[in-house]
Design a protein around this motif. Structure first.
Motif, PDB file in Angstrom:
ATOM      1  N   LYS A  64     -64.537 -42.438  33.287  1.00 56.61           N
ATOM      2  CA  LYS A  64     -65.594 -43.387  34.057  1.00 56.61           C
ATOM      3  C   LYS A  64     -65.927 -42.727  35.056  1.00 56.61           C
ATOM      4  O   LYS A  64     -67.419 -42.804  35.547  1.00 56.61           O
ATOM      5  N   TYR A  65     -65.411 -41.858  35.825  1.00 58.39           N
ATOM      6  CA  TYR A  65     -65.654 -41.551  37.291  1.00 58.39           C
ATOM      7  C   TYR A  65     -65.776 -39.734  37.107  1.00 58.39           C
ATOM      8  O   TYR A  65     -65.897 -39.226  38.158  1.00 58.39           O
ATOM      9  N   ALA A  66     -66.067 -39.173  35.905  1.00 60.74           N
ATOM     10  CA  ALA A  66     -66.023 -37.802  35.850  1.00 60.74           C
ATOM     11  C   ALA A  66     -67.630 -37.422  36.415  1.00 60.74           C
ATOM     12  O   ALA A  66     -68.536 -37.956  35.989  1.00 60.74           O
ATOM     13  N   TRP A  67     -67.710 -36.312  36.946  1.00 60.73           N
ATOM     14  CA  TRP A  67     -68.829 -35.668  37.519  1.00 60.73           C
ATOM     15  C   TRP A  67     -69.514 -34.806  36.726  1.00 60.73           C
ATOM     16  O   TRP A  67     -69.795 -33.702  36.918  1.00 60.73           O
ATOM     17  N   ARG A  68     -69.662 -34.985  35.392  1.00 60.86           N
ATOM     18  CA  ARG A  68     -70.461 -34.272  34.362  1.00 60.86           C
ATOM     19  C   ARG A  68     -71.231 -35.323  33.728  1.00 60.86           C
ATOM     20  O   ARG A  68     -70.654 -36.479  33.375  1.00 60.86           O
ATOM     21  N   ASP A  71     -70.081 -39.205  28.529  1.00 59.45           N
ATOM     22  CA  ASP A  71     -69.672 -40.655  28.139  1.00 59.45           C
ATOM     23  C   ASP A  71     -68.153 -40.720  27.694  1.00 59.45           C
ATOM     24  O   ASP A  71     -67.791 -39.985  26.491  1.00 59.45           O
ATOM     25  N   ALA A  72     -67.179 -40.791  28.565  1.00 55.15           N
ATOM     26  CA  ALA A  72     -65.805 -40.790  28.249  1.00 55.15           C
ATOM     27  C   ALA A  72     -64.885 -41.744  28.900  1.00 55.15           C
ATOM     28  O   ALA A  72     -63.966 -41.626  29.320  1.00 55.15           O
ATOM     29  N   ASP A  73     -65.370 -42.843  28.985  1.00 58.86           N
ATOM     30  CA  ASP A  73     -64.598 -43.997  29.649  1.00 58.86           C
ATOM     31  C   ASP A  73     -63.250 -44.381  29.300  1.00 58.86           C
ATOM     32  O   ASP A  73     -62.423 -44.631  30.218  1.00 58.86           O
ATOM     33  N   ASN A  74     -62.851 -44.200  28.282  1.00 60.50           N
ATOM     34  CA  ASN A  74     -61.348 -44.500  27.706  1.00 60.50           C
ATOM     35  C   ASN A  74     -60.574 -43.049  27.684  1.00 60.50           C
ATOM     36  O   ASN A  74     -59.363 -43.274  27.100  1.00 60.50           O
ATOM     37  N   LYS A 156     -64.958 -41.692  20.424  1.00 63.86           N
ATOM     38  CA  LYS A 156     -64.719 -40.168  20.820  1.00 63.86           C
ATOM     39  C   LYS A 156     -65.998 -40.136  21.967  1.00 63.86           C
ATOM     40  O   LYS A 156     -66.881 -40.718  22.058  1.00 63.86           O
ATOM     41  N   PRO A 157     -65.364 -39.408  22.896  1.00 61.92           N
ATOM     42  CA  PRO A 157     -66.532 -38.937  24.238  1.00 61.92           C
ATOM     43  C   PRO A 157     -67.667 -38.141  23.579  1.00 61.92           C
ATOM     44  O   PRO A 157     -67.660 -37.637  22.188  1.00 61.92           O
ATOM     45  N   LYS A 158     -68.658 -38.310  24.546  1.00 63.64           N
ATOM     46  CA  LYS A 158     -69.936 -37.496  23.887  1.00 63.64           C
ATOM     47  C   LYS A 158     -70.681 -37.047  25.183  1.00 63.64           C
ATOM     48  O   LYS A 158     -70.581 -37.651  26.142  1.00 63.64           O
ATOM     49  N   PHE A 159     -71.495 -36.219  25.083  1.00 63.78           N
ATOM     50  CA  PHE A 159     -72.410 -35.513  25.917  1.00 63.78           C
ATOM     51  C   PHE A 159     -73.591 -36.626  26.120  1.00 63.78           C
ATOM     52  O   PHE A 159     -73.968 -37.211  25.166  1.00 63.78           O
ATOM     53  N   HIS A 160     -73.913 -36.570  27.267  1.00 67.28           N
ATOM     54  CA  HIS A 160     -75.363 -37.073  27.553  1.00 67.28           C
ATOM     55  C   HIS A 160     -76.422 -35.922  27.408  1.00 67.28           C
ATOM     56  O   HIS A 160     -76.131 -34.761  27.244  1.00 67.28           O
ATOM     57  N   LYS A 213     -73.571 -38.017  36.246  1.00 67.53           N
ATOM     58  CA  LYS A 213     -73.891 -38.134  34.690  1.00 67.53           C
ATOM     59  C   LYS A 213     -75.074 -37.880  34.354  1.00 67.53           C
ATOM     60  O   LYS A 213     -75.375 -37.860  33.028  1.00 67.53           O
ATOM     61  N   MET A 214     -76.154 -38.218  35.198  1.00 66.14           N
ATOM     62  CA  MET A 214     -77.710 -38.010  34.723  1.00 66.14           C
ATOM     63  C   MET A 214     -78.162 -36.587  35.172  1.00 66.14           C
ATOM     64  O   MET A 214     -79.546 -36.268  35.338  1.00 66.14           O
ATOM     65  N   ALA A 215     -77.484 -35.420  35.455  1.00 67.22           N
ATOM     66  CA  ALA A 215     -77.658 -34.520  35.914  1.00 67.22           C
ATOM     67  C   ALA A 215     -78.453 -33.564  34.869  1.00 67.22           C
ATOM     68  O   ALA A 215     -78.408 -33.941  33.734  1.00 67.22           O
TER      69      ALA A 215
END
Length: 254
Positions: A64-68, A71-74, A156-160, A213-215
């Motif tokens: 949730k707080y990843a600086w990339r 989307d991987a909140d769990n 599953k996590p995913k890229f923005h 996350k919007m980089a």
């Protein structure tokens, strides 16, 4: 071997591994950033031998707080991991560090671990993670997204889609965050060279996790753009920037 957790209180004595000179502005910027992120669960641990020599490190944070741009909140997301000496990279030390992140993820009730990898600069390649049960679930540009889960029913996590963010940057832009302590050195070199060529670069700092996350690139915390085109996505030398600049300006590279 011993694992040492870096905290805002001991960062001066333990350092951040990837930058050890506490007098550098990059270290100070990272320390200020880390103190804020520490409250969100971000952790840095350093692996040392019995002589107190630093062998490697890992930096991880709840997704949730990843600086990339993910989307991987769990999940627990691994920002960076590195074993310094090549001769020590086959001794299982990287796996020891990943295990620390896994223990923390399970303690927090998260469903797994994930990491971004690349064959290019400033990220580990995927081999280490695959040896530790990670599977690749997505790829974009030079990056791969890998995950390991102990809950088969979790999302599953995913890229923005960071490519969609690039078009809004008209002119020359350098967008960075203090997550990487080497940005400061690169920015200084880039600005000096740009001045020599009469190029005006707008420098802006990513201040929040939502902005990260919007980089406009996969690495996220360092972005060099010109008229909506990503030119580089990680720390670069002045020599490298001069070559990029000349190419963009259609100038002789020699």
């Amino acid at each position: 071997m011993k694992i040492v957790e870096v905290t805002p209180e001991n960062a001066i004595t333990e350092t951040f591994f990837c930058i050890k000179d506490t007098k550098r502005q990059g270290f100070k910027d990272k320390a200020n950033w880390y103190e804020k992120r520490y409250k969100e669960g971000l952790r840095i641990t350093i692996l040392k031998n019995d002589e107190d020599k630093m062998i490697g490190f890992i930096e991880y944070v709840p997704g949730k707080y990843a600086w990339r741009p993910i989307d991987a909140d769990n999940y627990m997301f691994i920002h960076c991991t590195y074993i310094y000496s090549k001769k020590e990279r086959s001794k299982g030390f990287g796996s020891m560090l990943i295990l620390e992140a896994e223990k923390e993820a399970k303690a927090l009730g998260l469903d797994g671990l994930c990491a971004m990898t690349s064959k290019g600069g400033w990220l580990a390649n995927k081999t280490l993670f695959e040896k530790n049960g990670f599977l690749q679930i997505e790829a974009k540009d030079r990056f791969e997204l890998l995950s390991k889960t102990w809950n088969d029913h979790t999302k599953k996590p995913k890229f923005h889609n960071w490519t969609n963010q690039q078009g809004k940057y008209k002119g020359w832009h350098l967008v960075y965050a203090d997550q990487c302590p080497w940005s400061e050195k690169s920015i200084t070199a880039i600005l000096n060279i740009a001045m020599d060529f009469g190029v005006d670069i707008k420098v802006s700092k990513i201040e929040t996790v939502n902005e990260a996350k919007m980089a406009p690139s996969g690495f996220g915390v360092f972005n060099l753009l010109h008229n909506g085109k990503l030119l580089d996505d990680h720390y670069l030398s002045g020599t490298r920037f001069r070559t990029i600049l000349k190419k963009e300006l259609n100038l002789p590279t020699r």
